[in-house]
Design a protein around this motif. Structure first.
Motif, mmCIF file in Angstrom:
data_model
loop_
_atom_site.group_PDB
_atom_site.id
_atom_site.type_symbol
_atom_site.label_atom_id
_atom_site.label_comp_id
_atom_site.label_asym_id
_atom_site.label_seq_id
_atom_site.Cartn_x
_atom_site.Cartn_y
_atom_site.Cartn_z
ATOM 1 N N GLY A 127 0.939 -0.958 0.059
ATOM 2 C CA GLY A 127 0.036 0.031 -0.057
ATOM 3 C C GLY A 127 0.900 1.163 -0.088
ATOM 4 O O GLY A 127 2.286 1.196 -0.243
ATOM 5 N N GLY A 128 0.146 2.228 0.544
ATOM 6 C CA GLY A 128 1.056 3.627 0.549
ATOM 7 C C GLY A 128 1.373 4.190 -0.872
ATOM 8 O O GLY A 128 0.338 4.361 -1.699
ATOM 9 N N GLU A 129 2.464 4.497 -1.382
ATOM 10 C CA GLU A 129 2.641 4.817 -2.804
ATOM 11 C C GLU A 129 2.880 3.642 -3.776
ATOM 12 O O GLU A 129 3.021 3.849 -4.833
ATOM 13 N N ARG A 130 2.805 2.363 -3.331
ATOM 14 C CA ARG A 130 2.806 1.410 -4.368
ATOM 15 C C ARG A 130 1.544 1.103 -4.849
ATOM 16 O O ARG A 130 0.521 1.489 -4.416
ATOM 17 N N GLU A 131 1.683 0.467 -5.967
ATOM 18 C CA GLU A 131 0.298 -0.045 -6.500
ATOM 19 C C GLU A 131 -0.453 -0.772 -5.566
ATOM 20 O O GLU A 131 -0.097 -1.801 -5.045
ATOM 21 N N CYS A 132 -1.707 -0.629 -5.684
ATOM 22 C CA CYS A 132 -2.686 -1.105 -4.510
ATOM 23 C C CYS A 132 -3.857 -1.383 -5.293
ATOM 24 O O CYS A 132 -4.624 -0.672 -5.638
ATOM 25 N N PRO A 133 -4.413 -2.641 -4.893
ATOM 26 C CA PRO A 133 -3.792 -3.846 -4.591
ATOM 27 C C PRO A 133 -2.987 -4.385 -5.455
ATOM 28 O O PRO A 133 -3.090 -4.279 -6.599
ATOM 29 N N ASP A 134 -1.726 -5.072 -4.967
ATOM 30 C CA ASP A 134 -0.736 -5.279 -5.761
ATOM 31 C C ASP A 134 -0.762 -6.814 -5.698
ATOM 32 O O ASP A 134 -0.767 -7.464 -4.575
ATOM 33 N N ARG A 135 -0.958 -7.481 -6.793
ATOM 34 C CA ARG A 135 -0.754 -9.087 -6.845
ATOM 35 C C ARG A 135 0.259 -9.827 -6.606
ATOM 36 O O ARG A 135 0.510 -10.955 -7.121
ATOM 37 N N TYR A 136 1.453 -9.039 -6.847
ATOM 38 C CA TYR A 136 2.803 -9.671 -6.594
ATOM 39 C C TYR A 136 3.816 -9.111 -5.719
ATOM 40 O O TYR A 136 4.267 -8.034 -6.055
ATOM 41 N N HIS A 137 3.668 -9.437 -4.561
ATOM 42 C CA HIS A 137 4.661 -9.074 -3.222
ATOM 43 C C HIS A 137 5.461 -10.203 -3.245
ATOM 44 O O HIS A 137 5.026 -11.469 -2.896
ATOM 45 N N GLN A 138 6.849 -10.262 -3.131
ATOM 46 C CA GLN A 138 7.768 -11.327 -3.104
ATOM 47 C C GLN A 138 8.832 -10.890 -1.948
ATOM 48 O O GLN A 138 9.380 -9.885 -1.763
ATOM 49 N N PHE A 139 8.718 -11.958 -1.141
ATOM 50 C CA PHE A 139 9.879 -12.041 -0.235
ATOM 51 C C PHE A 139 11.114 -13.020 -0.402
ATOM 52 O O PHE A 139 10.907 -13.978 -1.177
ATOM 53 N N ASP A 140 12.189 -12.477 -0.230
ATOM 54 C CA ASP A 140 13.583 -13.049 -0.261
ATOM 55 C C ASP A 140 13.555 -14.209 0.869
ATOM 56 O O ASP A 140 13.870 -13.918 1.923
#
Length: 674
Positions: A127-140
Motif C-alpha cells: 500500500g501507500g505509494e505502491r500499486e494497490c492492490p498489488d498481486r505480486y509481492h515477493q519475499f526473499d
C-alpha cells in the motif's frame, strides 16, 4: 535477513526452478481466540485488522507450510515467497507485512495457541505509494529455505502478519493470496566413480600399482540429476610422504563420461608412494572429493638379462637347424623386481613371458627359421614397467633345411611340390598348408621327394616342410605363397617375365585354368578397348593369337569365367613389341607431314634399326636405284639425299643382317615444298 523484492530468474544451466508443494495452511483470528481455522476452504491469507459486513472487528495472522523433501541434498540457490493482495482496507496507508519462519500449524492452531515464531524472514511494505492492490509481492526466503534444507527438515512453515506496533491499526488489514514458494536449486555433481590409474582400478596403499613415469588418471564424471550438462573435472595428486606438495588441475568443461588426465612428466614425479583423487564441478556446485587412490613411482631400470642355451650355445659354431627347437635360459641378473621378459627372433616374431615369481628367471623354447647367424633379443621389465637394456644373444644355426620348389597350379587344382634334402640321410618329409593337417611323404633313396598338393583358397598361405632322418627332425623350411585362380599364360615368344613380339608377326598365347570349371577366357591388350572372349576347350584351356601393328610396351590382362558365371582374379602379362623395320628421321624433312625444303635441297637422313646385328641399310628414293649404306655399331647409319619432286616423296629402307637376310621395308613418306 532483511526483506525486499526478489526477482526469481530462470535457472542456470545446472539448476532447476520449481514450486514447493503446499501441504498445510491456517489463519488465526483474535476475535475468536480459541477457534481453529486449519486448512480452511477459503485458503486466502488474511493479515491485520479489518471489520466484516456485520460490523465485527477481526485481527488476523496467516500461516502456510511447504514440503521440502524434494530438495534433500540440493544446494538452494534462491527462494522467493510470493503473496498478492486480493482485498485491502485502505490502500493509502502503508502496511508493513512481515514473513516469519514458525513452528508447524495443526488442528490445534488458534490465536490463543499460535505456532512459535522462530525467525523473521523479512518485511514488505504494501500500500501507500505502491500499486494497490498489488498481486505480486515477493519475499526473499533463500536463507530460511536453505537453513531448513541443510538442517534436514522435510518442511517449512511461513507466517504472515502486520508488524508489531501496527497490527492493531484498523486501516492496515488485507487479504493475501498465497501464490507460491519458488525455489531455484541444484544437485551437486555426483562424486566421481570408476577411478583408475592407467586402466587399473583404484587401489589402496598396500596394493598400489607401480609405474616408471607419470601415470594417466581417469574417472567417470556424471551429473547427479542425470543431465548432460558439461562438467569441469578436477584431479589432485600428492606424495604420501609430503601432502603439502599436493597439485590440482581443473580441466575445461566436458560432457559427462570417463575423463582422463595425464600427470605431467616435467618435472618427473619423485619415487615413492603417491595418492590422488578427483571431484566434479558444474556451473553452480562442486561435488565431494572421491575416495583416495594410490600408485607407486619407480624409475630404477633393471639390469640387462643374461641369456644362455645348451642347444644353441654362443660359441660361433653352427648347431641345430631351421625349425629345430632350442631352450634358452633368461636370468634377471640380480634385479629383484623383474616381472616379465620380452624377446624377439628374426623370422619368428616378438613375444612376452611372465617371470614365475617377481625377480625369478625363466626359460623359453623357440626354433630359428633360417640358417646362419641368428640374434635373440631379450629385455627385462620390472613391476613399474621399466625396460632394461636389450641383451643380444648371438648364435649360429646349421644349414639343414630342405630345398622346396612349388609349381603352383591354382585353387582346387593340383600343384607340384618338389623337396630336396639339406643333409644326408633324409628318409621322409612332413608338410602342412597353413593350419591344415600334417602330411607325410617318403623320400627316395637320394633323399628327394615330389608330391601333388591342392590349395583350397585364394590368398596368402604358408607351406611348411620339415625333413626327417632316422634320428628325427633335421630342418624346416617355410615357403610363403599367394595362391591365385588367375589363368596361367605362356607364349611362343616368352623370355623371362616378358613376351617379346614383333610388329606384323603373330604371337600365340596358351591359356590354362587356375581353377576348375572354366568355360571361357576374357582378355584385353589395350585398356581403351573392351575385353575380348575366347571359349575354353574340354580341358579348360584356350589359345589366343595376337598380331601387333605398332611397337610399344603393352600390358595384357587375362581372366577366366566359370560355369557359374564367376570371374577369376586377373593375370597381367608384360608384352614388349619391337618393329624390325628400320626407323627414319631427317634434319630438313622432319616432321614428314609438313612440306619442307624443296627439289634438290639435300638433307641428312638418319637410319636406325632396333634389332642389332645390321651390316648395312638398303635405301631407295622414289623407286630409284638401290643405295647401300654401311651400318655403325650394328644398327645405325646416315645418308645424304636430295628429293627430286614437289609433294610426296617416298624413302624405302631395309636392314641387312649378318646372315644376309633383309628386314621388312619401311616406306617413309615426306612432303617437299614447291
Amino acid at each position: 535477513m532483511g526483506a525486499g523484492l526478489v526477482v526469481i530468474t530462470g535457472p542456470a544451466s545446472a539448476a532447476r526452478q520449481s514450486t514447493a508443494a503446499r501441504i498445510n495452511w491456517a489463519y488465526t483470528d483474535a476475535s475468536q481466540p480459541h477457534t481453529s481455522f486449519f486448512r480452511s476452504e477459503d485458503d486466502r491469507a488474511p493479515v491485520g485488522k479489518s471489520v466484516d459486513t456485520a460490523g465485527q472487528e477481526h485481527e488476523f495472522r496467516s500461516y502456510v507450510t511447504y514440503d521440502l523433501t524434494s530438495y534433500r541434498g540440493q544446494r538452494i540457490i534462491s527462494a522467493g515467497f510470493t503473496a498478492g493482495e486480493s482485498a485491502v482496507v485502505n490502500c493509502a496507508k502503508p502496511a508493513p507485512v512481515e514473513l516469519w519462519v514458525t513452528d508447524p500449524v495443526s488442528e490445534t492452531t488458534t490465536w490463543q495457541n499460535p505456532p512459535v515464531e522462530r525467525t523473521r524472514v523479512g518485511t514488505v511494505v504494501m500500500g501507500g505509494e505502491r500499486e494497490c492492490p498489488d498481486r505480486y509481492h515477493q519475499f526473499d526466503a533463500v536463507s530460511a529455505v536453505r537453513a531448513a534444507v541443510e538442517a534436514g527438515q522435510n518442511q517449512i512453515t511461513l507466517g504472515l502478519r502486520i508488524a508489531d506496533g501496527a497490527e492493531s491499526s484498523g486501516e492496515l488489514g488485507r487479504r493475501l493470496s498465497l501464490s507460491a514458494l519458488t525455489v531455484v536449486s541444484n544437485t551437486p555433481p555426483a562424486v566421481p566413480t570408476e577411478l583408475a590409474t592407467f586402466g587399473t582400478p583404484c587401489a589402496g596403499p598396500d596394493d598400489a600399482p607401480w609405474y616408471g613415469g607419470s601415470p594417466r588418471l581417469s574417472a567417470r564424471f556424471d551429473d547427479a540429476e542425470g543431465s548432460q550438462e558439461r562438467l569441469r573435472p578436477t584431479f589432485a595428486w600428492w606424495p604420501v610422504a609430503d601432502p603439502a606438495a599436493r597439485q590440482e588441475v581443473t580441466q575445461t568443461a566436458q560432457p559427462p563420461g570417463v575423463i582422463r588426465h595425464q600427470v605431467p612428466s616435467d618435472p618427473p614425479l619423485a619415487e615413492g608412494l603417491w595418492a590422488w583423487a578427483a571431484r566434479s564441478q558444474d556451473s553452480d556446485a562442486v561435488s565431494d572429493w572421491s575416495p583416495t587412490c594410490y600408485f607407486n613411482v619407480d624409475r630404477h631400470v633393471p639390469a640387462a638379462p643374461v641369456v644362455t642355451s645348451d642347444d644353441y650355445p654362443a660359441d660361433n659354431t653352427p648347431h641345430g637347424g631351421p625349425g629345430i627347437v632350442g631352450t634358452f635360459r633368461i636370468d634377471p641378473a640380480g634385479s629383484t623386481d623383474v616381472v616379465r621378459y620380452r624377446w624377439s627372433l628374426s623370422g619368428v616374431g616378438m613375444a612376452e613371458v611372465p617371470a614365475p615369481s617377481m625377480g625369478a628367471g625363466t626359460t623359453i623354447q623357440v626354433a630359428p627359421v633360417t640358417y646362419g647367424t641368428s640374434i635373440l633379443e631379450v629385455q627385462s621389465y620390472d613391476r613399474a614397467g621399466n625396460p632394461s637394456r636389450t641383451t643380444l644373444y648371438e648364435f649360429r644355426v646349421r644349414d639343414t633345411a630342405p630345398e622346396v620348389t612349388v609349381e603352383e597350379g591354382g585353387v582346387d587344382l593340383p600343384s607340384r611340390v618338389t623337396m630336396r634334402p639339406g643333409v644326408a640321410g633324409v628318409t621322409e618329409y612332413r608338410y602342412r598348408i597353413g593350419d591344415g593337417p600334417e602330411v607325410t611323404v617318403l623320400a627316395a633313396p637320394d633323399g628327394t621327394a615330389s608330391t601333388e598338393v591342392t590349395f583350397r583358397a585364394l590368398g596368402a598361405t604358408d607351406l611348411v616342410v620339415a625333413s626327417y632322418t632316422a634320428a628325427g627332425l633335421v630342418g624346416t623350411r617355410t615357403v610363403s605363397l599367394r595362391v591365385t585362380d588367375a589363368p596361367r599364360v605362356t607364349s611362343d615368344r616368352q623370355e623371362g617375365s616378358y613376351h617379346l613380339g614383333l610388329v606384323g608377326e603373330p604371337t600365340v598365347f596358351t591359356l590354362s585354368p587356375g581353377r576348375p570349371g572354366v568355360v571361357r577366357y576374357e582378355y584385353q591388350v589395350d585398356d581403351s578397348l573392351p575385353f575380348e572372349s575366347v571359349p575354353a576347350d574340354g580341358t579348360g584351356a584356350a589359345t589366343v593369337t595376337w598380331t601387333p601393328t605398332e611397337a610399344w610396351y603393352y600390358r595384357m590382362v587375362v581372366r577366366s569365367v566359370g560355369t557359374d558365371g564367376t570371374v577369376s582374379e586377373v593375370r597381367y602379362l608384360n608384352l614388349q613389341v619391337r618393329d624390325t623395320r628400320p626407323y627414319v628421321s631427317s634434319f630438313v624433312y622432319d616432321p614428314p607431314d609438313s612440306p619442307q625444303g624443296g627439289v634438290g635441297v639435300s638433307s641428312v637422313f638418319w637410319l636406325y634399326s632396333e634389332p642389332g646385328g645390321v651390316t648395312e641399310f638398303v635405301v631407295r628414293l622414289n623407286g630409284g636405284a638401290e643405295i647401300t649404306v654401311p651400318a655403325s655399331n650394328g644398327n645405325y647409319a646416315e645418308i645424304e639425299l636430295a628429293p627430286d619432286r614437289v609433294g610426296a616423296n617416298v624413302l624405302t629402307v631395309r636392314a641387312r643382317y649378318g646372315d644376309g637376310t633383309l628386314s621388312p621395308a619401311r616406306e617413309w613418306t615426306f612432303l617437299v615444298a614447291g
